[in-house]
Write a protein that holds these residues in place. Structure first.
Motif, PDB file in Angstrom:
ATOM      1  N   GLN A 227       0.845  -0.947  -0.031  1.00  0.00           N
ATOM      2  CA  GLN A 227       0.068  -0.254   0.113  1.00  0.00           C
ATOM      3  C   GLN A 227       0.731   1.370   0.008  1.00  0.00           C
ATOM      4  O   GLN A 227       0.609   2.281   0.821  1.00  0.00           O
ATOM      5  N   SER A 228       2.030   1.158  -0.629  1.00  0.00           N
ATOM      6  CA  SER A 228       2.798   2.363  -0.830  1.00  0.00           C
ATOM      7  C   SER A 228       2.439   3.186  -2.433  1.00  0.00           C
ATOM      8  O   SER A 228       2.152   2.385  -3.112  1.00  0.00           O
TER       9      SER A 228
ATOM     10  N   ILE B 156       9.699   7.561   9.869  1.00  0.00           N
ATOM     11  CA  ILE B 156       9.666   6.600  11.188  1.00  0.00           C
ATOM     12  C   ILE B 156      10.923   5.513  10.859  1.00  0.00           C
ATOM     13  O   ILE B 156      10.290   4.756   9.697  1.00  0.00           O
ATOM     14  N   THR B 157      11.447   5.177  11.537  1.00  0.00           N
ATOM     15  CA  THR B 157      12.392   3.963  11.489  1.00  0.00           C
ATOM     16  C   THR B 157      12.245   2.954  12.618  1.00  0.00           C
ATOM     17  O   THR B 157      11.766   2.967  13.647  1.00  0.00           O
TER      18      THR B 157
ATOM     19  N   LEU C 133       6.443  10.009  -1.210  1.00  0.00           N
ATOM     20  CA  LEU C 133       6.226   8.660  -1.069  1.00  0.00           C
ATOM     21  C   LEU C 133       5.409   8.507   0.233  1.00  0.00           C
ATOM     22  O   LEU C 133       5.755   8.823   1.371  1.00  0.00           O
ATOM     23  N   ILE C 134       4.231   7.894   0.034  1.00  0.00           N
ATOM     24  CA  ILE C 134       3.276   7.563   0.978  1.00  0.00           C
ATOM     25  C   ILE C 134       3.124   6.285   1.325  1.00  0.00           C
ATOM     26  O   ILE C 134       2.888   5.287   0.329  1.00  0.00           O
ATOM     27  N   SER C 135       3.475   5.707   2.472  1.00  0.00           N
ATOM     28  CA  SER C 135       3.346   4.199   3.039  1.00  0.00           C
ATOM     29  C   SER C 135       2.463   4.351   4.315  1.00  0.00           C
ATOM     30  O   SER C 135       2.254   5.092   4.940  1.00  0.00           O
ATOM     31  N   PRO C 136       2.138   3.006   4.718  1.00  0.00           N
ATOM     32  CA  PRO C 136       1.144   3.152   5.916  1.00  0.00           C
ATOM     33  C   PRO C 136       2.002   3.650   7.126  1.00  0.00           C
ATOM     34  O   PRO C 136       1.573   4.277   8.120  1.00  0.00           O
TER      35      PRO C 136
END
Length: 188
Positions: free
Chosen positions: A128-129, A184-185, A153-156
């Motif tokens: 879902q990216s 967020i890592t 770049l959009i991911s959950p």
């Protein structure tokens, strides 16, 4: 022998037509040269849809409102999609798919480099990216994307913005330049 002028005229017309047909002997190279000199495509397709299959398995589907085939170019043959394209690729027997959308595309046959322009959106349906940018280059030999334009770049887990981007086609491993936004890592 009594020939009427009507029969003579018909015979002359018939012989002239036959002579015209036999005198028109363009070969394919002459036609190709003509189209190249006039900067014309060798073929045009409207409402184009093509399904690629490998060993009976569908690997991708390509849709375009207009395709111009310039494969008659000797040095740099290409296909142009002036009204955009939609490409869906399927991996792992259809479980993983990637959708590529763009308002314009040009794909070079010899180098297998495709330039995508205008509202470019790459979607990885598995994780879902989504990647958004105005211009992106795709190296089909290595299945690698790269751009020096603004991107998002959009991911959950993340919403990353920047200028300059490189990644695998599925957007899983990427190099983002000039970043801004929340990242967020996770530690292993």
């Amino acid at each position: 022998m009594n020939f009427s002028s009507k029969k003579i005229f018909k015979n002359i017309v018939a012989i002239s037509i036959v002579a015209m047909f036999f005198s028109c002997t363009n070969n394919s190279n002459e036609v190709r040269t003509f189209f190249t000199a006039k900067n014309l495509p060798v073929g045009v397709a409207k409402d184009f849809a093509h399904v690629y299959r490998d060993s009976g398995r569908t690997t991708s589907k390509l849709f375009a409102l207009l395709l111009k085939d310039f494969s008659n170019r000797e040095n740099h043959p290409y296909n142009e999609f002036p009204k955009g394209l939609k490409l869906i690729t399927f991996e792992n027997n259809g479980k993983d798919s990637i959708t590529i959308l763009a308002d314009y595309a040009i794909s070079y046959s010899k180098t297998l480099i495709t330039e995508l322009r205008g509202n470019v959106v790459i979607t990885n349906h598995t994780d879902q990216s989504k990647l958004y940018t105005d211009q992106l280059f795709w190296d089909q030999n290595t299945d690698y994307f790269f751009s020096e334009k603004k991107f998002r770049l959009i991911s959950p887990d993340n919403d990353i913005k920047g200028i300059g981007f490189e990644s695998k086609k599925d957007l899983t491993k990427f190099l983002a330049k000039k970043l801004s936004g929340e990242l967020i890592t996770k530690e292993n």
